[in-house]
Design a protein around this motif. Structure first.
Motif, PDB file in Angstrom:
ATOM      1  N   ALA A 175       0.847  -1.189   0.000  1.00 56.54           N
ATOM      2  CA  ALA A 175       0.000   0.000   0.000  1.00 56.54           C
ATOM      3  C   ALA A 175       0.886   1.244   0.000  1.00 56.54           C
ATOM      4  O   ALA A 175       2.105   1.161  -0.024  1.00 56.54           O
ATOM      5  CB  ALA A 175      -0.899  -0.013   1.219  1.00 56.54           C
ATOM      6  N   ARG A 176       0.226   2.402   0.024  1.00 59.44           N
ATOM      7  CA  ARG A 176       0.980   3.650   0.110  1.00 59.44           C
ATOM      8  C   ARG A 176       1.543   3.822   1.510  1.00 59.44           C
ATOM      9  O   ARG A 176       0.898   3.484   2.493  1.00 59.44           O
ATOM     10  CB  ARG A 176       0.034   4.801  -0.201  1.00 59.44           C
ATOM     11  CG  ARG A 176       0.511   5.637  -1.361  1.00 59.44           C
ATOM     12  CD  ARG A 176      -0.444   6.759  -1.672  1.00 59.44           C
ATOM     13  NE  ARG A 176      -1.125   6.539  -2.921  1.00 59.44           N
ATOM     14  CZ  ARG A 176      -2.438   6.365  -3.054  1.00 59.44           C
ATOM     15  NH1 ARG A 176      -3.220   6.375  -2.001  1.00 59.44           N
ATOM     16  NH2 ARG A 176      -2.964   6.176  -4.231  1.00 59.44           N
ATOM     17  N   GLN A 194       4.326  -0.406   7.202  1.00 58.71           N
ATOM     18  CA  GLN A 194       3.028  -1.019   6.905  1.00 58.71           C
ATOM     19  C   GLN A 194       2.893  -2.307   7.694  1.00 58.71           C
ATOM     20  O   GLN A 194       1.796  -2.784   7.952  1.00 58.71           O
ATOM     21  CB  GLN A 194       2.913  -1.287   5.415  1.00 58.71           C
ATOM     22  CG  GLN A 194       2.958   0.004   4.618  1.00 58.71           C
ATOM     23  CD  GLN A 194       2.724  -0.212   3.151  1.00 58.71           C
ATOM     24  OE1 GLN A 194       2.136  -1.208   2.755  1.00 58.71           O
ATOM     25  NE2 GLN A 194       3.163   0.722   2.345  1.00 58.71           N
ATOM     26  N   ARG A 219      -0.929   2.377   7.080  1.00 60.15           N
ATOM     27  CA  ARG A 219      -1.122   2.263   5.624  1.00 60.15           C
ATOM     28  C   ARG A 219      -1.981   3.427   5.150  1.00 60.15           C
ATOM     29  O   ARG A 219      -3.057   3.666   5.691  1.00 60.15           O
ATOM     30  CB  ARG A 219      -1.790   0.928   5.261  1.00 60.15           C
ATOM     31  CG  ARG A 219      -0.865  -0.242   5.544  1.00 60.15           C
ATOM     32  CD  ARG A 219      -1.399  -1.589   5.157  1.00 60.15           C
ATOM     33  NE  ARG A 219      -0.558  -2.612   5.806  1.00 60.15           N
ATOM     34  CZ  ARG A 219      -0.790  -3.903   5.825  1.00 60.15           C
ATOM     35  NH1 ARG A 219      -1.858  -4.390   5.224  1.00 60.15           N
ATOM     36  NH2 ARG A 219       0.026  -4.730   6.445  1.00 60.15           N
ATOM     37  N   GLU A 221      -4.239   4.206   2.965  1.00 55.37           N
ATOM     38  CA  GLU A 221      -5.217   3.673   2.008  1.00 55.37           C
ATOM     39  C   GLU A 221      -6.539   4.406   2.165  1.00 55.37           C
ATOM     40  O   GLU A 221      -6.776   5.052   3.173  1.00 55.37           O
ATOM     41  CB  GLU A 221      -5.466   2.188   2.299  1.00 55.37           C
ATOM     42  CG  GLU A 221      -4.282   1.311   2.025  1.00 55.37           C
ATOM     43  CD  GLU A 221      -4.560  -0.125   2.444  1.00 55.37           C
ATOM     44  OE1 GLU A 221      -4.437  -1.002   1.597  1.00 55.37           O
ATOM     45  OE2 GLU A 221      -4.872  -0.367   3.608  1.00 55.37           O
ATOM     46  N   ASP A 222      -7.408   4.229   1.154  1.00 58.64           N
ATOM     47  CA  ASP A 222      -8.752   4.777   1.308  1.00 58.64           C
ATOM     48  C   ASP A 222      -9.451   4.004   2.413  1.00 58.64           C
ATOM     49  O   ASP A 222      -9.272   2.799   2.538  1.00 58.64           O
ATOM     50  CB  ASP A 222      -9.522   4.668  -0.009  1.00 58.64           C
ATOM     51  CG  ASP A 222      -8.875   5.564  -1.062  1.00 58.64           C
ATOM     52  OD1 ASP A 222      -8.252   6.576  -0.667  1.00 58.64           O
ATOM     53  OD2 ASP A 222      -8.965   5.226  -2.251  1.00 58.64           O
ATOM     54  N   ARG A 227     -11.400  -0.259   8.271  1.00 58.76           N
ATOM     55  CA  ARG A 227     -10.008   0.146   8.019  1.00 58.76           C
ATOM     56  C   ARG A 227      -9.686   1.414   8.773  1.00 58.76           C
ATOM     57  O   ARG A 227     -10.497   2.312   8.849  1.00 58.76           O
ATOM     58  CB  ARG A 227      -9.821   0.438   6.529  1.00 58.76           C
ATOM     59  CG  ARG A 227      -9.702  -0.797   5.720  1.00 58.76           C
ATOM     60  CD  ARG A 227      -8.520  -0.683   4.774  1.00 58.76           C
ATOM     61  NE  ARG A 227      -8.444  -1.885   3.972  1.00 58.76           N
ATOM     62  CZ  ARG A 227      -8.616  -1.918   2.661  1.00 58.76           C
ATOM     63  NH1 ARG A 227      -8.844  -0.802   2.009  1.00 58.76           N
ATOM     64  NH2 ARG A 227      -8.541  -3.043   2.009  1.00 58.76           N
TER      65      ARG A 227
END
Ligand code: ASP
Length: 581
Positions: A175-176, A194, A219, A221-222, A227
């Motif tokens: 992931a980013r 991460q 992470r 992430e969207d 999450r």
């Protein structure tokens, strides 16, 4: 201590004792001659009584207390005539003789009770008040208990808890990353991990053959309900083990958590290959609380002049038991459901096996009753059952049928949060092809070992290589995953090559790990379990946010401290960062 007891502690056996309690005023009721106050702390609620006749000044003082004032009250424990069976201290009350206000409180923006009138955003802004509420407090206690039981189990198994750094290096895989600028190294950045993946592997090279850490991971992430940009893993690694050893060790952890925390015996976890999971459930995280496995009708469906079936790669369905009596409205709803863009089916075919033995379908034009009865046999349909069938490209059809299966599970009440059905999904593909970038990606991560018997395929047909990788799945939720790792420099290099890295890039990004492999790296493997998800699952909720003391919202913001935020010009200058916008 300012108190002799907590607000959850006193029982009729304490009658006659003088006690001092401290806590927050949850409610007060003024009945003229008497004033009652519900005093709350972390441990419970105790009723305080102020008597106008015997203590008029105290009673006046009590009437002036506002909600959430912090007070100390001294008085005598007395058995109540009017008992409250709903709370553990409901059989007693305190006849107060002394009261002091330790700190007043502003009027709270929402009620701090079992059920609150506060909306999500408001509760998050005042999370310290929300955390006073009993249901939220229970979630924190559950989380603590599960972390403690995890440590006990892993310690008993000989695992060492070792901390790994938070300021590490950004890598292009996965992931980013969240990045952190380095003041001392202008123009250079750390990344937040991460996961501690490479560090735990280095610990194996270092000979710490059983490592774990309950660790924060980051992470960018969207976000979704399950999450958070920072979340917690139970991260583990072991040396000199086979896949079977890892599965048994962590099945043991999960079983011990179920036993110690929920008082449940789960039995052995079934194992299912990725291939079977996809074929039978259209998902690599099947919810096994109910059956409704996919039935393949492709053979029966073709050659009857129905274009949709004739053109399809796969015709598959599920047997919705007892649903033959669904009304037109209900079947239309299901059709709408599968046609939603996120599900993406073109339509839904249904076959009713009526109680009277007749069969009716939405494709009667192409199939006679006898042919449809063969479909029924294939699906073990009884009178009263309804077959729901989708057709098309294999991957898409399975994906849509998985959603439909879960939807039917919900409609039929088959997904009880108090029932737990764990399993292991094994034999994942090593690589995933991405059409957009036209390259392979590691399905798990680039350190996952291919199955030894599949290594040769890396050169000829990389997409077919299976990995020594596994996921723990409970009730359709991926609780964690791991793998046996590559511990050989050459194989690791080959893996990076397959992923499209040049030798130089691989060396620059991951040279530290590959170099370490040259100094006696033992065979090793491990797993990481999503701790927030596991706690939420045990708590019977879908949202991990409820189990995190200070979570972020869907936009990744902490609305309480109002973060992320701008930083001062001087800080930016010091970091040599220029904002362009
Ligand atoms: N580091 C992996 C992850 O975060 C888990 C593992 O392979 O142990 O998903």
């Amino acid at each position: 201590m300012l108190r002799t007891h907590t607000c959850g502690e006193l029982r009729p056996a304490h009658s006659g004792q003088q006690v001092t309690l401290t806590g927050w005023v949850q409610r007060s009721r003024d009945l003229g001659g008497m004033t009652f106050i519900d005093l709350r702390d972390r441990y419970g609620i105790t009723q305080l009584v102020f008597n106008m006749e015997t203590h008029p000044d105290l009673c006046e003082k009590a009437r002036k207390l506002g909600r959430e004032y912090v007070v100390s009250a001294t008085g005598v424990v007395s058995e109540r005539s009017n008992k409250n069976p709903r709370i553990p201290t409901g059989e007693i009350e305190i006849m107060v003789v002394e009261l002091s206000v330790l700190n007043p409180s502003a009027v709270p923006p929402f009620t701090i009770e079992e059920n609150t009138d506060g909306g999500d955003e408001l509760r998050m802004k005042y999370r310290y008040l929300d955390l006073r509420r009993n249901p939220v407090k229970k979630n924190m206690e559950l989380r603590h208990r599960m972390a403690l039981e995890t440590r006990k189990y892993l310690d008993f198994q000989g695992f060492l808890e070792i901390e790994t750094p938070f300021l590490i290096k950004s890598t292009p895989e996965g992931a980013r990353d969240f990045v952190v600028p380095s003041r001392m190294n202008p123009g250079q950045f750390y990344a937040l991990p991460q996961s501690p993946q490479t560090f735990k592997q280095l610990l194996m090279v270092a000979g710490y053959d059983r490592y774990f850490q309950i660790v924060r991971c980051f992470r960018d992430e969207d976000l979704r309900a399950d999450r958070q940009p920072e979340f917690t893993q139970i991260d583990c690694e072991m040396s000199f083990v086979t896949q079977e050893d890892v599965l048994n060790t962590f099945e043991g952890l999960a079983k011990s958590l179920f036993r110690e925390v929920k008082g449940l015996e789960t039995g052995n976890f079934p194992r299912m290959s990725y291939e079977d999971a996809m074929r039978l459930y259209g998902s690599d995280k099947p919810d096994l609380r109910f059956g409704m496995q996919f039935v393949d009708f492709t053979g029966l469906a073709k050659g009857h002049g129905f274009q949709v079936f004739d053109d399809a790669e796969l015709v598959a369905g599920i047997n919705a038991k007892g649903c033959a009596s669904y009304s037109r409205k209900q079947t239309d709803e299901l059709t709408e459901f599968v046609k939603k863009p996120q599900i993406g089916a073109k339509g839904l075919i249904y076959i009713r096996f009526n109680e009277d033995g007749t069969v009716k379908s939405s494709v009667d034009k192409f199939f006679d009753e006898n042919t449809l009865k063969l479909w029924g046999e294939q699906a073990e349909a009884q009178p009263g059952d309804l077959l729901l069938v989708l057709a098309g490209d294999t991957l898409k059809t399975r994906k849509a049928l998985n959603e439909l299966r879960l939807e039917m599970g919900n409609r039929l009440g088959l997904r009880d949060p108090d029932i737990f059905k764990p399993l292991w999904v094994t034999d994942f593909p090593l690589l995933e092809w991405d059409e957009e970038t036209r390259r392979f990606y590691a399905m798990h991560h680039p350190f996952t070992s291919p199955k030894p018997e599949d290594v040769a395929l890396l050169d000829t047909d990389p997409g077919k290589v299976r990995a020594n990788a596994y996921d723990m799945v409970i009730n359709g939720v991926e609780i964690g995953g791991g793998s046996i790792r590559i511990h050989d420099r050459k194989l690791q290099q080959k893996m990076f090559k397959t992923l499209g890295f040049s030798d130089e890039d691989a060396q620059e990004q991951f040279g530290f790990l590959m170099n370490a492999f040259e100094y006696g790296a033992p065979p090793h493997g491990g797993i990481a379990l999503g701790f927030d998800r596991l706690v939420a699952l045990f708590g019977g909720s879908d949202s991990i946010r409820d189990y995190i003391a200070f979570p972020k919202n869907n936009a990744g913001r902490d609305v309480m401290i109002d973060s992320p935020a701008r930083i001062a010009r001087e800080q930016l200058d010091e970091l040599r960062i220029k904002i362009v916008d």
